[in-house]
Enzyme design. Structure first.
Site, PDB file in Angstrom:
ATOM      1  CG  HIS A   1     -11.203   1.421   0.330  1.00 49.04           C
ATOM      2  ND1 HIS A   1     -11.087   0.284   0.654  1.00 49.04           N
ATOM      3  CD2 HIS A   1     -10.279   2.381   1.089  1.00 49.04           C
ATOM      4  CE1 HIS A   1     -10.274   0.173   1.776  1.00 49.04           C
ATOM      5  NE2 HIS A   1      -9.829   1.321   1.899  1.00 49.04           N
TER       6      HIS A   1
ATOM      7  CD  GLU B   1     -10.610  -1.901   6.118  1.00 47.08           C
ATOM      8  OE1 GLU B   1     -10.641  -2.095   4.886  1.00 47.08           O
ATOM      9  OE2 GLU B   1     -10.374  -0.915   6.319  1.00 47.08           O
TER      10      GLU B   1
ATOM     11  CG  HIS C   1      -8.262   5.676   2.822  1.00 50.48           C
ATOM     12  ND1 HIS C   1      -9.177   5.391   4.022  1.00 50.48           N
ATOM     13  CD2 HIS C   1      -7.887   4.627   2.578  1.00 50.48           C
ATOM     14  CE1 HIS C   1      -9.340   4.306   4.185  1.00 50.48           C
ATOM     15  NE2 HIS C   1      -8.416   3.490   3.388  1.00 50.48           N
TER      16      HIS C   1
ATOM     17  CG  ASP D   1      -1.937  -1.195   1.093  1.00 52.26           C
ATOM     18  OD1 ASP D   1      -1.790  -2.049   0.301  1.00 52.26           O
ATOM     19  OD2 ASP D   1      -2.946  -1.192   1.902  1.00 52.26           O
TER      20      ASP D   1
ATOM     21  CB  CYS E   1      -2.207  -2.654   5.270  1.00 54.62           C
ATOM     22  SG  CYS E   1      -4.156  -2.252   5.040  1.00 54.62           S
TER      23      CYS E   1
ATOM     24  CE  LYS F   1      -4.479  -3.858   1.398  1.00 55.51           C
ATOM     25  NZ  LYS F   1      -5.065  -2.626   1.792  1.00 55.51           N
TER      26      LYS F   1
ATOM     27  CB  SER G   1     -12.904   1.519   6.161  1.00 52.37           C
ATOM     28  OG  SER G   1     -12.352   2.212   4.988  1.00 52.37           O
TER      29      SER G   1
ATOM     30  CG  ASP H   1      -6.589   0.146   1.381  1.00 55.89           C
ATOM     31  OD1 ASP H   1      -7.198  -0.945   1.750  1.00 55.89           O
ATOM     32  OD2 ASP H   1      -6.807   1.322   2.101  1.00 55.89           O
TER      33      ASP H   1
ATOM     34  CB  ALA I   1       0.055   2.266   7.989  1.00 56.96           C
TER      35      ALA I   1
END
Ligand code: VGL
Ligand code: ZN
Length: 199
Positions: free
Chosen positions: A63, A112, A80, A19, A144, A105, A69, A61, A140
């Protein structure tokens, strides 16, 4: 690990970059403090791993705009890494090779997924490629990276944690340090570039 023998990159090794996306960098929607500090060491790892012709995998990530989330839906995070937006793109200075595998993902609105293994075919693809050891870094540390490392160990991979190529959100002070302790307790081995055999 400086007191131990150097690590030799070998067949069955792969680099897994978690990520490293604009929204997690300073100025991004969910900025990780010093998140950009992971880029230089990761580029050095990329160079070493690529030179050996070993696989490089980047998770992202990814989304939907109404992800569960997000705060608008009662989740913990600001909006984000919405799929297809500039914030979801990889850091422009991260030198991902053209043939890097991209694993998206947390793509379902109602689920989530902090781990790159959750709801993806990552474990299957790694096994098909003969991967047994993963070198993992990115963002982070306390979300993740933590969950990806734990799942990788659970899936039976050997995990080397790139200790100078991770940074934490630290919603609560100490979250990053606690996450590192948890990963090491679970069996991850901390390494830096200095632990690698000389090129
Ligand atoms: C992450 C918070 C929310 C991460 C992703 O990549 O660590 N953290 N979504
Ligand atoms: Zn997210």
């Amino acid at each position: 690990m400086n007191d131990k023998s150097p690590i030799h990159l070998q067949d069955g090794d792969a680099l897994l970059i978690v990520d490293v996306q604009n929204d997690f960098l300073p100025g991004g929607k969910l900025a990780v403090p010093e998140g950009d500090a992971v880029i230089a060491p990761l580029n050095a790892w990329i160079e070493r791993v690529e030179r050996r012709g070993l696989p490089i995998i980047a998770t992202r990530d990814w989304h939907p705009a109404d992800h569960c989330s997000f705060q608008a839906r009662g989740g913990p995070w600001p909006v984000h890494c919405v799929a297809g937006t500039p914030g979801a793109e990889f850091a422009p200075t991260l030198r991902l090779p053209k043939n890097a595998w991209i694993i998206s993902k947390a793509t379902s609105p109602d689920q989530e997924a902090y781990s790159g293994f959750q709801g993806t075919d990552l474990a299957t693809r790694l096994r098909e490629a003969g991967v047994r050891r993963l070198f993992i870094g990115g963002l982070a540390t306390d979300y993740c990276v933590l969950n990806t490392v734990k799942d990788a160990l659970q899936e039976g991979f050997t995990v080397f944690l790139l200790q100078d190529a991770i940074r934490a959100v630290n919603v609560k002070p100490g979250d990053g340090e606690r996450a590192i302790a948890e990963m090491l307790a679970a069996g991850a081995v901390p390494v830096t570039l200095a632990d690698l055999e000389s090129p």
